[in-house]
Scaffold this motif. Sequence first.
Motif, PDB file in Angstrom:
ATOM      1  N   PHE A 206      17.733  36.568  23.993  1.00  0.00           N
ATOM      2  CA  PHE A 206      17.897  37.521  25.092  1.00  0.00           C
ATOM      3  C   PHE A 206      19.110  37.173  25.956  1.00  0.00           C
ATOM      4  O   PHE A 206      18.983  36.871  27.144  1.00  0.00           O
ATOM      5  CB  PHE A 206      16.626  37.620  25.946  1.00  0.00           C
ATOM      6  N   GLY A 207      20.263  37.165  25.325  1.00  0.00           N
ATOM      7  CA  GLY A 207      21.512  36.927  26.046  1.00  0.00           C
ATOM      8  C   GLY A 207      21.567  35.561  26.685  1.00  0.00           C
ATOM      9  O   GLY A 207      22.245  35.378  27.691  1.00  0.00           O
ATOM     10  N   GLY A 208      20.849  34.599  26.123  1.00  0.00           N
ATOM     11  CA  GLY A 208      20.905  33.236  26.646  1.00  0.00           C
ATOM     12  C   GLY A 208      19.961  33.014  27.807  1.00  0.00           C
ATOM     13  O   GLY A 208      19.898  31.921  28.365  1.00  0.00           O
ATOM     14  N   GLY A 283      38.774  31.167  34.857  1.00  0.00           N
ATOM     15  CA  GLY A 283      37.974  32.389  34.909  1.00  0.00           C
ATOM     16  C   GLY A 283      38.621  33.411  35.810  1.00  0.00           C
ATOM     17  O   GLY A 283      39.830  33.336  36.106  1.00  0.00           O
ATOM     18  N   MET A 284      37.802  34.337  36.274  1.00  0.00           N
ATOM     19  CA  MET A 284      38.306  35.432  37.107  1.00  0.00           C
ATOM     20  C   MET A 284      38.938  34.943  38.407  1.00  0.00           C
ATOM     21  O   MET A 284      39.744  35.638  39.025  1.00  0.00           O
ATOM     22  CB  MET A 284      37.177  36.423  37.415  1.00  0.00           C
ATOM     23  N   GLY A 285      38.551  33.736  38.808  1.00  0.00           N
ATOM     24  CA  GLY A 285      39.124  33.158  40.021  1.00  0.00           C
ATOM     25  C   GLY A 285      40.626  32.970  39.921  1.00  0.00           C
ATOM     26  O   GLY A 285      41.310  32.786  40.945  1.00  0.00           O
ATOM     27  N   ALA A 308      38.765  29.656  28.427  1.00  0.00           N
ATOM     28  CA  ALA A 308      38.555  30.743  29.381  1.00  0.00           C
ATOM     29  C   ALA A 308      37.109  31.210  29.393  1.00  0.00           C
ATOM     30  O   ALA A 308      36.345  30.958  28.453  1.00  0.00           O
ATOM     31  CB  ALA A 308      39.456  31.924  28.999  1.00  0.00           C
ATOM     32  N   SER A 309      36.765  31.889  30.467  1.00  0.00           N
ATOM     33  CA  SER A 309      35.464  32.563  30.528  1.00  0.00           C
ATOM     34  C   SER A 309      35.612  33.918  29.822  1.00  0.00           C
ATOM     35  O   SER A 309      36.728  34.397  29.600  1.00  0.00           O
ATOM     36  CB  SER A 309      35.047  32.797  31.974  1.00  0.00           C
ATOM     37  N   ARG A 310      34.501  34.512  29.529  1.00  0.00           N
ATOM     38  CA  ARG A 310      34.554  35.818  28.842  1.00  0.00           C
ATOM     39  C   ARG A 310      35.177  36.879  29.750  1.00  0.00           C
ATOM     40  O   ARG A 310      35.889  37.762  29.274  1.00  0.00           O
ATOM     41  CB  ARG A 310      33.139  36.228  28.427  1.00  0.00           C
ATOM     42  N   ALA A 311      34.899  36.753  31.045  1.00  0.00           N
ATOM     43  CA  ALA A 311      35.442  37.765  31.967  1.00  0.00           C
ATOM     44  C   ALA A 311      36.972  37.760  31.903  1.00  0.00           C
ATOM     45  O   ALA A 311      37.602  38.823  31.913  1.00  0.00           O
ATOM     46  CB  ALA A 311      34.949  37.488  33.380  1.00  0.00           C
ATOM     47  N   ALA A 312      37.555  36.559  31.806  1.00  0.00           N
ATOM     48  CA  ALA A 312      39.022  36.471  31.723  1.00  0.00           C
ATOM     49  C   ALA A 312      39.520  37.041  30.397  1.00  0.00           C
ATOM     50  O   ALA A 312      40.580  37.681  30.336  1.00  0.00           O
ATOM     51  CB  ALA A 312      39.467  35.017  31.884  1.00  0.00           C
ATOM     52  N   GLN A 323      37.741  31.676  24.301  1.00  0.00           N
ATOM     53  CA  GLN A 323      36.515  31.872  25.096  1.00  0.00           C
ATOM     54  C   GLN A 323      35.448  30.807  24.824  1.00  0.00           C
ATOM     55  O   GLN A 323      35.100  30.528  23.687  1.00  0.00           O
ATOM     56  CB  GLN A 323      35.919  33.249  24.801  1.00  0.00           C
ATOM     57  N   VAL A 324      34.942  30.261  25.896  1.00  0.00           N
ATOM     58  CA  VAL A 324      33.850  29.287  25.805  1.00  0.00           C
ATOM     59  C   VAL A 324      32.575  29.982  26.243  1.00  0.00           C
ATOM     60  O   VAL A 324      32.578  30.745  27.209  1.00  0.00           O
ATOM     61  CB  VAL A 324      34.143  28.076  26.722  1.00  0.00           C
ATOM     62  N   GLY A 325      31.493  29.703  25.537  1.00  0.00           N
ATOM     63  CA  GLY A 325      30.209  30.251  25.969  1.00  0.00           C
ATOM     64  C   GLY A 325      29.388  30.762  24.820  1.00  0.00           C
ATOM     65  O   GLY A 325      29.731  30.568  23.652  1.00  0.00           O
ATOM     66  N   GLN A 326      28.354  31.431  25.203  1.00  0.00           N
ATOM     67  CA  GLN A 326      27.377  31.889  24.218  1.00  0.00           C
ATOM     68  C   GLN A 326      27.987  32.785  23.159  1.00  0.00           C
ATOM     69  O   GLN A 326      27.642  32.699  21.988  1.00  0.00           O
ATOM     70  CB  GLN A 326      26.318  32.656  24.985  1.00  0.00           C
ATOM     71  N   THR A 327      28.888  33.664  23.553  1.00  0.00           N
ATOM     72  CA  THR A 327      29.530  34.531  22.561  1.00  0.00           C
ATOM     73  C   THR A 327      30.944  34.059  22.256  1.00  0.00           C
ATOM     74  O   THR A 327      31.730  34.783  21.663  1.00  0.00           O
ATOM     75  CB  THR A 327      29.541  35.999  23.045  1.00  0.00           C
ATOM     76  N   GLY A 328      31.241  32.852  22.671  1.00  0.00           N
ATOM     77  CA  GLY A 328      32.526  32.241  22.357  1.00  0.00           C
ATOM     78  C   GLY A 328      32.261  30.924  21.643  1.00  0.00           C
ATOM     79  O   GLY A 328      31.306  30.810  20.875  1.00  0.00           O
ATOM     80  N   THR A 329      33.074  29.934  21.915  1.00  0.00           N
ATOM     81  CA  THR A 329      32.925  28.631  21.260  1.00  0.00           C
ATOM     82  C   THR A 329      32.068  27.708  22.131  1.00  0.00           C
ATOM     83  O   THR A 329      32.109  27.780  23.346  1.00  0.00           O
ATOM     84  CB  THR A 329      34.328  28.011  21.066  1.00  0.00           C
ATOM     85  N   GLN A 346      25.623  32.286  30.497  1.00  0.00           N
ATOM     86  CA  GLN A 346      26.243  32.477  29.180  1.00  0.00           C
ATOM     87  C   GLN A 346      27.486  31.617  29.030  1.00  0.00           C
ATOM     88  O   GLN A 346      27.858  31.268  27.919  1.00  0.00           O
ATOM     89  CB  GLN A 346      26.613  33.948  28.969  1.00  0.00           C
ATOM     90  N   HIS A 347      28.142  31.282  30.119  1.00  0.00           N
ATOM     91  CA  HIS A 347      29.297  30.390  30.043  1.00  0.00           C
ATOM     92  C   HIS A 347      28.810  28.935  29.943  1.00  0.00           C
ATOM     93  O   HIS A 347      29.255  28.174  29.078  1.00  0.00           O
ATOM     94  CB  HIS A 347      30.210  30.557  31.264  1.00  0.00           C
ATOM     95  N   VAL A 348      27.863  28.612  30.807  1.00  0.00           N
ATOM     96  CA  VAL A 348      27.354  27.231  30.852  1.00  0.00           C
ATOM     97  C   VAL A 348      26.760  26.829  29.501  1.00  0.00           C
ATOM     98  O   VAL A 348      26.897  25.679  29.067  1.00  0.00           O
ATOM     99  CB  VAL A 348      26.330  27.102  32.013  1.00  0.00           C
ATOM    100  N   THR A 362      36.110  28.388  45.077  1.00  0.00           N
ATOM    101  CA  THR A 362      36.168  28.622  46.533  1.00  0.00           C
ATOM    102  C   THR A 362      34.768  28.817  47.125  1.00  0.00           C
ATOM    103  O   THR A 362      34.582  28.574  48.320  1.00  0.00           O
ATOM    104  CB  THR A 362      37.003  29.894  46.834  1.00  0.00           C
ATOM    105  N   ALA A 363      33.820  29.236  46.283  1.00  0.00           N
ATOM    106  CA  ALA A 363      32.463  29.494  46.808  1.00  0.00           C
ATOM    107  C   ALA A 363      31.588  28.271  46.596  1.00  0.00           C
ATOM    108  O   ALA A 363      31.324  27.891  45.461  1.00  0.00           O
ATOM    109  CB  ALA A 363      31.871  30.702  46.094  1.00  0.00           C
ATOM    110  N   GLU A 364      31.130  27.681  47.702  1.00  0.00           N
ATOM    111  CA  GLU A 364      30.376  26.429  47.538  1.00  0.00           C
ATOM    112  C   GLU A 364      29.005  26.646  46.895  1.00  0.00           C
ATOM    113  O   GLU A 364      28.396  25.697  46.407  1.00  0.00           O
ATOM    114  CB  GLU A 364      30.225  25.714  48.888  1.00  0.00           C
ATOM    115  N   LEU A 380      41.882  27.167  43.763  1.00  0.00           N
ATOM    116  CA  LEU A 380      42.447  26.464  42.596  1.00  0.00           C
ATOM    117  C   LEU A 380      43.966  26.413  42.658  1.00  0.00           C
ATOM    118  O   LEU A 380      44.582  25.494  42.094  1.00  0.00           O
ATOM    119  CB  LEU A 380      41.959  27.103  41.298  1.00  0.00           C
ATOM    120  N   TYR A 381      44.575  27.388  43.331  1.00  0.00           N
ATOM    121  CA  TYR A 381      46.044  27.394  43.405  1.00  0.00           C
ATOM    122  C   TYR A 381      46.557  26.303  44.350  1.00  0.00           C
ATOM    123  O   TYR A 381      47.752  26.014  44.376  1.00  0.00           O
ATOM    124  CB  TYR A 381      46.555  28.781  43.823  1.00  0.00           C
ATOM    125  N   LYS A 382      45.643  25.697  45.133  1.00  0.00           N
ATOM    126  CA  LYS A 382      46.044  24.527  45.919  1.00  0.00           C
ATOM    127  C   LYS A 382      45.599  23.252  45.202  1.00  0.00           C
ATOM    128  O   LYS A 382      46.317  22.265  45.161  1.00  0.00           O
ATOM    129  CB  LYS A 382      45.399  24.587  47.313  1.00  0.00           C
TER     130      LYS A 382
END
Length: 404
Positions: A206-208, A283-285, A308-312, A323-329, A346-348, A362-364, A380-382
């Motif tokens: 069920f999608g992980g 990822g999208m970040g 990369a994440s799937r979103a990227a 792509q890393v994750g359930q539908t990636g490597t 799914q990424h984890v 950026t989000a704790e 991440l850019y810093k």
Amino acid sequence: MAINVINEKCKGCAICAKNCPFNAITMEGKLAVIGSACTGCGVCVDKCPFKAIEKVKEEKSGVDLSEYSGVWVFAEQRENKIMPVVVELLGEGKKLAKEVGCELSAVLCGYNVEGLADELFEYGADKVYVADSKELENYTTDGYTKVIFEAISKYKPEIVLLGATHIGRDLGPCLAVKANTGLTADCTKLEIDPVDKKIKQTRPAFGGNLMATIVCPNHRPQMSTVRPGVMAKAEHTPGRSGDVINLEVAFNEGDIRTKVLEIVKSVKETVSLTDAEVIVAGGMGLGKPEGFDLLKELAKKLNGVVAASRAAVDAGWIDHAYQVGQTGTTVKPKIYIACGISGAIQHVAGMQNAEQIIAINTAENAPIFEVADYGIVGDLYKVVPAMIDELNVATELSMEEQLC
Ligand SMILES: Cc1cc2nc3c(=O)[nH]c(=O)nc-3n(C[C@H](O)[C@H](O)[C@H](O)COP(=O)(O)OP(=O)(O)OC[C@H]3O[C@@H](n4cnc5c(N)ncnc54)[C@H](O)[C@@H]3O)c2cc1C
């Protein structure tokens, strides 16, 4: 277990039919009738107010389990090179064989492949069954299925493991249907039940969102395809040897219905995520595709690769091969640096076995911090340029030390 209606007790209230999750119960007159869609789940047994439905034991139809012994690993080779997943399967197979108390064998098919048997012994196989024939030079479903099924029928292994590669995913189900046994696809964990010595096969479903543990109680062999990159590699013992058993290979006309005309290799950039010791994933970040250039710079400093994440990937910023994750490597590097990745399950699922996970977000409260060994709350850019600067300083210092 089967479900049985006790006709004398059934009052025709239809509560069972209304509650059946599979719409398997129909009312015929004032009597509940169980149809072929019944899965034996037993919801109707609990719901019936008149105790008119019961679970009954079915006669088990299976095989004589005592005839089967040994763990087999399908030694997938391409162009006479053993696939990396085979080394992982041999590592896992050795562990299972030790717990069951049996031998570990490999099954090798191809043309002029006998020389590869030594490699399989060095990675832990006690026996190697070899089918060497011109007809097996290229993988075909029919050819490989025929030869391996005949070997299974003759030598009766208890467990058969295949890599969940394109070939393994094609071959596994064909063998399982021929052998009339159970196959669990894309397993991420295998364990031996200490009580009955049967194999417990766990895979994401069920999608992980759910991990299903599946057993094959009455049929043999117990078969699994195993996700590449998840199991630990077998130890390499140079010079280790074992027994080669040559399998008879005889094909009649029409046995192999596929004719391989040409093998075209993908011209896509090859990415070896499963072998990388350091992975810097974005990822999208990142906010834009160019962000991967920065990650490449960090990866280069660490002798690593980007991922990369799937979103990227879905955003078109990078190829699916990354792509890393359930539908990636699935990856297991020494260090995994997740940059601007939220940490969806799914990424984890594809990176949680990394030895050290460093998350920059950026989000704790990002879920990635739940699996991270080190977390940096920040842009991440810093953070990434600061890491590159620190690595540059460290490299300069070590060069100075070497010169002194
Ligand atoms: C069936 C199925 C299979 C899937 N398979 C996969 C798979 O194999 N692999 C996979 O990855 N996903 C997979 N997904 C998708 C998954 O559910 C997530 O949607 C995806 O992982 C999210 O990617 P992300 O973390 O890059 O993006 P987001 O969830 O959008 O996260 C971006 C993160 O970046 C952070 N951020 C933003 N700006 C910055 C900045 N400047 N610096 C640092 N951090 C920043 C944000 O706080 C956020 O946490 C699958 C989904 C389904 C339904």
